[in-house]
Design a protein around this motif. Sequence first.
Motif, PDB file in Angstrom:
ATOM      1  N   ARG A  96      -2.752 -36.536  -5.308  1.00 24.62           N
ATOM      2  CA  ARG A  96      -1.579 -35.692  -5.061  1.00 24.62           C
ATOM      3  C   ARG A  96      -1.732 -34.848  -3.797  1.00 24.62           C
ATOM      4  O   ARG A  96      -0.751 -34.575  -3.104  1.00 24.62           O
ATOM      5  CB  ARG A  96      -1.322 -34.776  -6.260  1.00 24.62           C
ATOM      6  N   ASP A  97      -2.969 -34.462  -3.502  1.00 25.14           N
ATOM      7  CA  ASP A  97      -3.203 -33.569  -2.366  1.00 25.14           C
ATOM      8  C   ASP A  97      -3.256 -34.310  -1.035  1.00 25.14           C
ATOM      9  O   ASP A  97      -3.354 -33.673   0.019  1.00 25.14           O
ATOM     10  CB  ASP A  97      -4.518 -32.805  -2.564  1.00 25.14           C
ATOM     11  N   HIS A  98      -3.191 -35.651  -1.070  1.00 22.27           N
ATOM     12  CA  HIS A  98      -3.335 -36.413   0.171  1.00 22.27           C
ATOM     13  C   HIS A  98      -1.990 -36.593   0.865  1.00 22.27           C
ATOM     14  O   HIS A  98      -0.963 -36.800   0.220  1.00 22.27           O
ATOM     15  CB  HIS A  98      -3.961 -37.780  -0.120  1.00 22.27           C
ATOM     16  N   ALA A  99      -2.029 -36.531   2.197  1.00 24.92           N
ATOM     17  CA  ALA A  99      -0.784 -36.592   2.980  1.00 24.92           C
ATOM     18  C   ALA A  99      -0.064 -37.931   2.839  1.00 24.92           C
ATOM     19  O   ALA A  99       1.162 -37.994   3.004  1.00 24.92           O
ATOM     20  CB  ALA A  99      -1.094 -36.320   4.454  1.00 24.92           C
ATOM     21  N   GLU A 100      -0.783 -39.018   2.542  1.00 20.60           N
ATOM     22  CA  GLU A 100      -0.150 -40.338   2.459  1.00 20.60           C
ATOM     23  C   GLU A 100       0.538 -40.585   1.118  1.00 20.60           C
ATOM     24  O   GLU A 100       1.246 -41.568   0.948  1.00 20.60           O
ATOM     25  CB  GLU A 100      -1.193 -41.438   2.694  1.00 20.60           C
ATOM     26  N   THR A 101       0.333 -39.696   0.151  1.00 20.55           N
ATOM     27  CA  THR A 101       0.836 -39.899  -1.195  1.00 20.55           C
ATOM     28  C   THR A 101       2.150 -39.168  -1.418  1.00 20.55           C
ATOM     29  O   THR A 101       2.274 -37.987  -1.106  1.00 20.55           O
ATOM     30  CB  THR A 101      -0.189 -39.390  -2.235  1.00 20.55           C
ATOM     31  N   GLU A 102       3.135 -39.867  -1.994  1.00 19.67           N
ATOM     32  CA  GLU A 102       4.397 -39.235  -2.349  1.00 19.67           C
ATOM     33  C   GLU A 102       4.438 -38.829  -3.814  1.00 19.67           C
ATOM     34  O   GLU A 102       4.976 -37.780  -4.159  1.00 19.67           O
ATOM     35  CB  GLU A 102       5.573 -40.175  -2.043  1.00 19.67           C
ATOM     36  N   SER A 103       3.896 -39.657  -4.711  1.00 22.02           N
ATOM     37  CA  SER A 103       3.873 -39.306  -6.129  1.00 22.02           C
ATOM     38  C   SER A 103       2.749 -40.064  -6.821  1.00 22.02           C
ATOM     39  O   SER A 103       2.325 -41.120  -6.367  1.00 22.02           O
ATOM     40  CB  SER A 103       5.212 -39.624  -6.806  1.00 22.02           C
ATOM     41  N   VAL A 104       2.289 -39.501  -7.949  1.00 23.79           N
ATOM     42  CA  VAL A 104       1.208 -40.084  -8.738  1.00 23.79           C
ATOM     43  C   VAL A 104       1.561 -39.941 -10.208  1.00 23.79           C
ATOM     44  O   VAL A 104       2.077 -38.914 -10.637  1.00 23.79           O
ATOM     45  CB  VAL A 104      -0.138 -39.372  -8.483  1.00 23.79           C
ATOM     46  N   GLU A 105       1.262 -40.989 -10.996  1.00 23.61           N
ATOM     47  CA  GLU A 105       1.504 -40.913 -12.433  1.00 23.61           C
ATOM     48  C   GLU A 105       0.419 -41.675 -13.180  1.00 23.61           C
ATOM     49  O   GLU A 105       0.075 -42.796 -12.813  1.00 23.61           O
ATOM     50  CB  GLU A 105       2.870 -41.514 -12.788  1.00 23.61           C
ATOM     51  N   GLN A 106      -0.139 -41.040 -14.220  1.00 24.51           N
ATOM     52  CA  GLN A 106      -1.062 -41.731 -15.108  1.00 24.51           C
ATOM     53  C   GLN A 106      -0.243 -42.487 -16.148  1.00 24.51           C
ATOM     54  O   GLN A 106       0.531 -41.888 -16.880  1.00 24.51           O
ATOM     55  CB  GLN A 106      -1.997 -40.742 -15.804  1.00 24.51           C
ATOM     56  N   LEU A 107      -0.420 -43.802 -16.224  1.00 26.09           N
ATOM     57  CA  LEU A 107       0.397 -44.623 -17.117  1.00 26.09           C
ATOM     58  C   LEU A 107      -0.247 -44.845 -18.479  1.00 26.09           C
ATOM     59  O   LEU A 107       0.413 -44.731 -19.512  1.00 26.09           O
ATOM     60  CB  LEU A 107       0.688 -45.977 -16.456  1.00 26.09           C
ATOM     61  N   THR A 108      -1.536 -45.185 -18.493  1.00 23.41           N
ATOM     62  CA  THR A 108      -2.208 -45.441 -19.761  1.00 23.41           C
ATOM     63  C   THR A 108      -3.710 -45.406 -19.523  1.00 23.41           C
ATOM     64  O   THR A 108      -4.177 -45.377 -18.382  1.00 23.41           O
ATOM     65  CB  THR A 108      -1.795 -46.811 -20.351  1.00 23.41           C
ATOM     66  N   ALA A 109      -4.465 -45.419 -20.618  1.00 27.85           N
ATOM     67  CA  ALA A 109      -5.926 -45.453 -20.541  1.00 27.85           C
ATOM     68  C   ALA A 109      -6.440 -46.511 -21.499  1.00 27.85           C
ATOM     69  O   ALA A 109      -5.852 -46.758 -22.555  1.00 27.85           O
ATOM     70  CB  ALA A 109      -6.517 -44.092 -20.877  1.00 27.85           C
ATOM     71  N   ALA A 110      -7.536 -47.160 -21.136  1.00 25.73           N
ATOM     72  CA  ALA A 110      -8.167 -48.179 -21.974  1.00 25.73           C
ATOM     73  C   ALA A 110      -9.667 -48.093 -21.762  1.00 25.73           C
ATOM     74  O   ALA A 110     -10.152 -48.262 -20.643  1.00 25.73           O
ATOM     75  CB  ALA A 110      -7.651 -49.564 -21.615  1.00 25.73           C
ATOM     76  N   GLU A 111     -10.380 -47.804 -22.846  1.00 24.44           N
ATOM     77  CA  GLU A 111     -11.829 -47.628 -22.788  1.00 24.44           C
ATOM     78  C   GLU A 111     -12.149 -46.543 -21.757  1.00 24.44           C
ATOM     79  O   GLU A 111     -11.704 -45.416 -21.879  1.00 24.44           O
ATOM     80  CB  GLU A 111     -12.511 -48.966 -22.476  1.00 24.44           C
ATOM     81  N   ASP A 112     -12.879 -46.877 -20.707  1.00 26.25           N
ATOM     82  CA  ASP A 112     -13.257 -45.854 -19.725  1.00 26.25           C
ATOM     83  C   ASP A 112     -12.423 -45.936 -18.454  1.00 26.25           C
ATOM     84  O   ASP A 112     -12.797 -45.393 -17.425  1.00 26.25           O
ATOM     85  CB  ASP A 112     -14.742 -45.992 -19.371  1.00 26.25           C
ATOM     86  N   ARG A 113     -11.271 -46.607 -18.522  1.00 26.26           N
ATOM     87  CA  ARG A 113     -10.442 -46.785 -17.336  1.00 26.26           C
ATOM     88  C   ARG A 113      -9.063 -46.164 -17.542  1.00 26.26           C
ATOM     89  O   ARG A 113      -8.567 -46.098 -18.667  1.00 26.26           O
ATOM     90  CB  ARG A 113     -10.274 -48.271 -16.998  1.00 26.26           C
ATOM     91  N   THR A 114      -8.444 -45.740 -16.441  1.00 30.57           N
ATOM     92  CA  THR A 114      -7.095 -45.179 -16.479  1.00 30.57           C
ATOM     93  C   THR A 114      -6.220 -45.926 -15.483  1.00 30.57           C
ATOM     94  O   THR A 114      -6.645 -46.197 -14.354  1.00 30.57           O
ATOM     95  CB  THR A 114      -7.113 -43.684 -16.122  1.00 30.57           C
ATOM     96  N   LEU A 115      -5.008 -46.265 -15.907  1.00 29.74           N
ATOM     97  CA  LEU A 115      -4.067 -46.959 -15.036  1.00 29.74           C
ATOM     98  C   LEU A 115      -3.163 -45.936 -14.349  1.00 29.74           C
ATOM     99  O   LEU A 115      -2.485 -45.144 -15.002  1.00 29.74           O
ATOM    100  CB  LEU A 115      -3.219 -47.936 -15.839  1.00 29.74           C
ATOM    101  N   PHE A 116      -3.177 -45.958 -13.026  1.00 28.56           N
ATOM    102  CA  PHE A 116      -2.364 -45.057 -12.221  1.00 28.56           C
ATOM    103  C   PHE A 116      -1.261 -45.833 -11.502  1.00 28.56           C
ATOM    104  O   PHE A 116      -1.447 -46.991 -11.133  1.00 28.56           O
ATOM    105  CB  PHE A 116      -3.214 -44.363 -11.147  1.00 28.56           C
TER     106      PHE A 116
END
Length: 217
Positions: free
Chosen positions: A59-79
């Motif tokens: 979110r803090d990076h200039a190239e990013t417009e939006s970020v959303e966490q969609l789901t998690a599975a085991e030790d991973r997160t889908l963004f």
Amino acid sequence: MTVIADITVPADAFPLGRVLEDLPAVEIELERIVPLREAIIPLFWISGADPAVIETTLRDHAETESVEQLTAAEDRTLFEVRWGPDINGVIQALIDTRAKILEATGTADTWDFRLRFSSHEDLSAFNMALTESDVPVTLRHIYNPTLPDEGDALSPRQRDALLTAYRQGYFEVPRRTTLTELADTVEVSDSALSQRLRRATNALVEDTMLTDEEPRS
């Protein structure tokens, strides 16, 4: 004729690599990149760091417009990340040459891609675009896959992953092996093997269960 290429680019040549360069333990598995109007939206699985820290960094990076966490599975997160319209380099070259990402994993140092192009000309155009953008690219392997109506719908690595998983009881209930143990056997990361198994399963469903009238991914 369709051509598949395995390439490696430095992490700082890819937006996620630039954004997450201060998190060396992170491993990223790209799900897909799609153009939507003027936005470019990648979905990716991430492991090796706190999801909240990842989200804040993005979110803090200039190239990013939006970020959303969609789901998690085991030790991973889908963004899901929406980049600004000025993103170029690797992403723009992928879009311009209509390349399809078959596999993609990244760390703080490098990104490895398996890409499918409609022709050798598109692959050459992709390579030229990266050269003009001063993006160093290493071509690890290139080959022409067998067309579905001529043979196997799976790549050799997908076939090997599925057969190894089957023989070691990964698909049994309960499982006789874990994803980590399988990954050690085929000498890839957990996330890379997970993606390979999903892609292989998807290819088998398309090749053996869908009719010509049904949509394909």
